[in-house]
Design a protein around this motif. Structure first.
Motif, short mmCIF file in Angstrom:
data_model
loop_
_atom_site.label_atom_id
_atom_site.label_comp_id
_atom_site.label_asym_id
_atom_site.label_seq_id
_atom_site.Cartn_x
_atom_site.Cartn_y
_atom_site.Cartn_z
N ARG A 71 -7.17 -1.86 8.52
CA ARG A 71 -8.72 -1.14 8.37
C ARG A 71 -8.00 -0.47 10.43
N HIS A 130 -12.04 -4.64 0.03
CA HIS A 130 -11.26 -4.10 0.80
C HIS A 130 -10.70 -3.46 -0.26
N SER A 159 -13.75 -2.16 3.91
CA SER A 159 -13.98 -1.94 3.95
C SER A 159 -15.17 -2.18 3.34
N LEU A 211 -6.25 -8.00 7.37
CA LEU A 211 -7.27 -7.15 7.06
C LEU A 211 -7.56 -5.93 8.03
N VAL A 264 -8.41 0.94 -0.78
CA VAL A 264 -7.40 1.34 0.63
C VAL A 264 -7.42 2.65 0.04
N ARG A 284 -8.35 -1.67 -4.70
CA ARG A 284 -8.40 -2.23 -4.33
C ARG A 284 -7.40 -3.85 -3.79
N VAL A 285 -7.43 -4.25 -2.91
CA VAL A 285 -6.97 -5.54 -1.45
C VAL A 285 -7.49 -6.32 -2.44
N ILE A 292 0.81 -1.10 0.13
CA ILE A 292 0.04 0.08 0.04
C ILE A 292 1.37 1.17 0.30
N ILE A 301 -7.10 1.07 5.29
CA ILE A 301 -7.75 0.32 4.01
C ILE A 301 -9.18 0.55 5.02
#
Length: 80
Positions: free
Chosen positions: A57, A70, A64, A53, A72, A31-32, A23, A62
């Motif tokens: 967050r 998920h 969700s 994840l 960025v 997008r993750v 990242i 990120i």
């Protein structure tokens, strides 16, 4: 970057570290990868990927979205 299953550092922290670097370097811009993709790519359990994840967050890297995945957070919107 790979996961070291024999390392003392928990797998979820290793995975979070790998994604954090991606990242911050701009490798991941929008997008993750999905939890399923992360489990297959890094050879970790679903719970491990979900926990990694969650770390990202909490760090504000990120976001969700239910049913969407998920994403960025843009650099100008991240906490300092």
């Amino acid at each position: 970057m790979t996961i070291d299953h024999d390392a003392e550092e928990p797998l979820y922290l290793q995975l979070a570290g790998i994604l954090r670097v991606q990242i911050q370097s701009g490798q991941l811009e929008r997008r993750v990868p999905s939890v399923k993709t992360l489990t297959q790519q890094y050879g970790v359990a679903q719970g491990t990927a979900e926990r990694a994840l969650a770390v990202l967050r909490e760090e504000g890297l990120i976001r969700s979205r239910q049913g969407r995945g998920h994403f960025v957070v843009p650099p100008d919107q991240r906490p300092r």
